[in-house]
Design a protein around this motif. Structure first.
Motif, PDB file in Angstrom:
ATOM      1  N   ASN A  48      -4.247   3.819  -8.312  1.00  0.00           N
ATOM      2  CA  ASN A  48      -5.204   3.634  -7.223  1.00  0.00           C
ATOM      3  C   ASN A  48      -5.580   2.170  -7.031  1.00  0.00           C
ATOM      4  O   ASN A  48      -5.877   1.733  -5.920  1.00  0.00           O
ATOM      5  CB  ASN A  48      -6.456   4.477  -7.471  1.00  0.00           C
ATOM      6  N   TYR A  49      -5.589   1.428  -8.112  1.00  0.00           N
ATOM      7  CA  TYR A  49      -5.739  -0.024  -8.007  1.00  0.00           C
ATOM      8  C   TYR A  49      -4.498  -0.642  -7.384  1.00  0.00           C
ATOM      9  O   TYR A  49      -4.564  -1.420  -6.435  1.00  0.00           O
ATOM     10  CB  TYR A  49      -5.877  -0.640  -9.408  1.00  0.00           C
ATOM     11  N   ASN A  50      -3.337  -0.319  -7.968  1.00  0.00           N
ATOM     12  CA  ASN A  50      -2.103  -1.018  -7.596  1.00  0.00           C
ATOM     13  C   ASN A  50      -1.760  -0.854  -6.122  1.00  0.00           C
ATOM     14  O   ASN A  50      -1.276  -1.783  -5.483  1.00  0.00           O
ATOM     15  CB  ASN A  50      -0.921  -0.500  -8.432  1.00  0.00           C
ATOM     16  N   LEU A  51      -1.988   0.357  -5.596  1.00  0.00           N
ATOM     17  CA  LEU A  51      -1.636   0.611  -4.197  1.00  0.00           C
ATOM     18  C   LEU A  51      -2.841   0.419  -3.278  1.00  0.00           C
ATOM     19  O   LEU A  51      -2.821   0.851  -2.130  1.00  0.00           O
ATOM     20  CB  LEU A  51      -1.049   2.015  -4.048  1.00  0.00           C
ATOM     21  N   SER A  52      -3.876  -0.244  -3.797  1.00  0.00           N
ATOM     22  CA  SER A  52      -5.086  -0.516  -3.012  1.00  0.00           C
ATOM     23  C   SER A  52      -5.650   0.753  -2.380  1.00  0.00           C
ATOM     24  O   SER A  52      -6.125   0.738  -1.245  1.00  0.00           O
ATOM     25  CB  SER A  52      -4.805  -1.532  -1.896  1.00  0.00           C
ATOM     26  N   SER A  53      -5.569   1.849  -3.123  1.00  0.00           N
ATOM     27  CA  SER A  53      -6.014   3.122  -2.560  1.00  0.00           C
ATOM     28  C   SER A  53      -7.524   3.286  -2.634  1.00  0.00           C
ATOM     29  O   SER A  53      -8.142   3.845  -1.721  1.00  0.00           O
ATOM     30  CB  SER A  53      -5.339   4.272  -3.311  1.00  0.00           C
ATOM     31  N   GLY A  54      -8.135   2.809  -3.728  1.00  0.00           N
ATOM     32  CA  GLY A  54      -9.581   2.926  -3.877  1.00  0.00           C
ATOM     33  C   GLY A  54      -9.954   3.438  -5.254  1.00  0.00           C
ATOM     34  O   GLY A  54      -9.091   3.579  -6.120  1.00  0.00           O
ATOM     35  N   ILE A  55     -11.246   3.679  -5.436  1.00  0.00           N
ATOM     36  CA  ILE A  55     -11.725   4.160  -6.726  1.00  0.00           C
ATOM     37  C   ILE A  55     -12.227   5.587  -6.569  1.00  0.00           C
ATOM     38  O   ILE A  55     -13.109   5.865  -5.759  1.00  0.00           O
ATOM     39  CB  ILE A  55     -12.864   3.269  -7.265  1.00  0.00           C
ATOM     40  N   GLU A  85       0.825  -1.201   0.000  1.00  0.00           N
ATOM     41  CA  GLU A  85       0.000   0.000   0.000  1.00  0.00           C
ATOM     42  C   GLU A  85       0.867   1.263   0.000  1.00  0.00           C
ATOM     43  O   GLU A  85       2.087   1.185   0.169  1.00  0.00           O
ATOM     44  CB  GLU A  85      -0.878   0.011   1.250  1.00  0.00           C
TER      45      GLU A  85
END
Lengths: 424, 424
Positions: free
Chosen positions: A288-295, A82
């Motif tokens: 935002n996907y790769n670092l599990s940040s969100g949409i 993350e």
């Protein structure tokens, strides 16, 4: 006075709601700007030098509103983490290398070449904290004839020791770059770049806001990418009611034109502030996907008419290709729609294309469209290897290129009416 | 007796939890199978023909568990729609063209060439309803030396008139193909392929289940891709307690080895049935994004030890590249994790790689790994243009290739120990 005519199948988006398509037509440019699109050439335009791209697509150059040049060697690495651990394990150690100008030159030449190869004619770029390698990056952009804002990063707290600047040094270096570069090139300009609130003391942000207003220089930073980050900002600035208002307090939120990357976890109040201050949102779906940040709930921004562009966010994002980012933006919006009671409708192909061209381009001015008086930044796309063109209309061909094309399909790049050679 | 040694940087996943890496080593094959991996060659292996790929990555060939050959011309088209309108507007009209063998040959040659180019050495493929073009597709696969299951699609209701078969014809054609092809080639085999419950009458499914059991032929279909589809199945089969149990009732759910594509909206009871019947789930994240179908909760399948592979699902999925599908699978799992109380942890890079090699490969047998006795299906990857290899370990190099590589990086393809030439 430069004059040029490009002949081919012309596609662009003057509004997000549909592709404008001109089959087998002439795109006429003069002094680097669009004169118009014509089905037949008449009058003086007949005498302009013509480049015949019959059967090829001609589209606006892509605009990348957010990416980090010194993270380029980390492309595709470390993405099992993350944001905050990723910064400490991968990003800060890499950025610490850019005191070495030789290393910086090697990476930055490749970085610019790859932007060119992928058709990104305008980019808004984070450099590192290092003054000299930031100048080098700007000089290499000038040499390339691509358009860019480049920002020396500012950090005086909460980062690795090698990257921590004194507040004074950070401000002096930033001002030196502004003075040296603000009029050096018509295409490459400085931008003030506090990394994000956690790494910038109040004194530093205050000083940067002062420089922004004094020199009329734009600003870029990160906003509400990750929930832990948002919580951290709340702890650091209990005096401010939200993350956005910390920037706003220090004149770093639209007092001069401003880009905020990510904007995933904003409150409605923060969105209203973005809208009122005309702050751009740089949507970076791959990152935002790769670092599990969100949409990022992009439809909320559309509805409020907050200006939107797309960002590859190298290297949180793994792909420097803006068509790959467009696809990810569409896919992300579909999941947001599906899992939020189908309230916010997904992006269409034309909307994603718009954000990656004219949407982001408007940060630069009249960039990213083929309307009259826009700069003539164009890509020539040979899509003949993507399938069978029989019976496909231009809208279908551009969709197929967005989904399945890559850098191989881009056969020529133009900025301000001039063909851009491969950077050295 | 074929013998071969490939020398290079060897990476594979015998389990999903980590990459196994052998720097500068020898992969030894005999009779198409792996003998072992050695740091030094000894004994008879010294005399085997050696191909020196020093500095290159050597990895297992990719396995695509779900894609539709006749939809290949629609790649990247029509993705502003959901499943059921997409089927009716784009897919069925395209599939109706495959009565024309000349057209079919043009598309299928390109399709197979592109699989090869992207390193997919094993594929499980839907053809169309047409018997002759299905045979053609199988013959072209045989000619290519790639490994495949190919299924003639069965549909006798709820599709376009051109694609509707009589129940009897559908069964006769299917049986003819099984008899003709089940022993024709060691690499290319028939698979029974009811499109999905809505397009197959109970009589048809019953007949297909009978053929599956009679000839010991595997089965593939779609399951719980879209909520409207699930609802439709409920209406069509009120006698069955769920979607999966319709297939199960007709011996199409693990009675012979079976793949179900998508599996997004399954109940826990359906998952238990998949587990008990050893039914494979083909996870198709790009398609599930593109058609707004949803996110398959892959960790639930992992926890239950349901066998899992990945599918490009051309052309609901736009990309035939299995590394692109791996990235999409990781990204999807991260969003599922984030938006479901962080209960189901995201996929790691090694897990995604495992599902795209050994996970899917186990549908074929000992395929997709470099353990002893597995078939020697391998790709040689030149990743030198992806960045700087100084200081990167093999795990980082394979991650970077997954995220940033493409077909250009694949310089050689092997199936059962033999180099596969570019298909004609």
């Amino acid at each position: 006075m430069s004059k040029i005519v490009l002949k081919g199948d012309i596609v662009f988006t003057s509004s997000k709601d549909r592709f404008e398509t001109y089959e087998d037509s002439y795109l006429v440019g003069k002094n680097g700007k669009i004169v118009g699109i014509f089905k037949e050439l008449e009058g003086e335009y007949k005498d302009y030098p013509l480049v015949d791209y019959t059967g090829k697509l001609i589209i606006p150059g892509f605009v990348d509103l957010h990416l980090h040049a010194p993270q380029y060697p980390n492309q595709g690495l470390g993405l099992d983490k993350e944001l905050l651990p990723w910064l400490n394990t991968y990003t800060f150690p890499e950025e610490a290398k850019y005191g070495d100008l030789e290393y910086a030159e090697k990476v930055y030449r490749r970085f610019i070449k790859d932007l060119w190869r992928h058709g990104t004619t305008s980019a808004v770029v984070f450099s590192s904290v290092h003054k000299e390698s930031t100048k080098l990056l700007m000089d290499l952009f000038i040499e390339s004839n691509l358009r860019a804002y480049v920002g020396k990063v500012n950090m005086d707290r909460n980062t690795s020791p090698e990257l921590t600047e004194s507040t004074e040094r950070s401000l002096l270096d930033t001002e030196e770059i502004i003075i040296e570069y603000r009029k050096k090139s018509p295409l490459v300009k400085p931008i003030i770049t506090p990394r994000f609130v956690p790494t910038c003391s109040s004194e530093l942000m205050e000083g940067l806001g002062r420089l922004a207003v004094k020199y009329g220089v734009p600003v870029q930073s990160h906003l509400s990418e990750n929930k832990n980050e948002v919580e951290w900002v709340r702890e650091l600035h209990p005096e401010c009611k939200n993350y956005a208002s910390v920037y706003n307090k220090y004149n770093l939120f639209g007092q001069t034109k401003t880009i905020m990357a990510h904007c995933i976890h904003n409150t409605d109040e923060e969105l209203d502030l973005m809208k009122n201050n005309r702050v751009f949102a740089a949507h970076c779906p791959h990152s935002n996907y790769n670092l599990s940040s969100g949409i990022m709930p992009i439809r909320k921004f559309v509805e409020r008419k907050i200006p939107i562009g797309l960002g590859s966010d190298i290297s949180g994002g793994h792909s420097i290709s803006m068509t790959s980012v467009m696809v990810a933006a569409i896919q992300a919006s579909k999941m947001y729609w599906l899992y939020n009671n189908k309230e916010y409708k997904p992006l269409t192909s034309s909307e994603a294309f718009f954000f990656g061209t004219k949407g982001g381009g408007s940060f630069f001015g009249k960039v990213g469209s083929f309307e009259a008086d826009y700069v003539l930044d164009a890509l020539v796309i040979d899509d003949s290897d993507l399938g069978y063109n029989n019976g496909l209309n231009l809208e279908e061909r551009i969709q197929r290129y967005i989904y399945n094309g890559d850098d191989r399909n881009i056969i020529d790049v133009y900025v301000e009416g001039r063909r851009v050679e491969e950077p050295k």
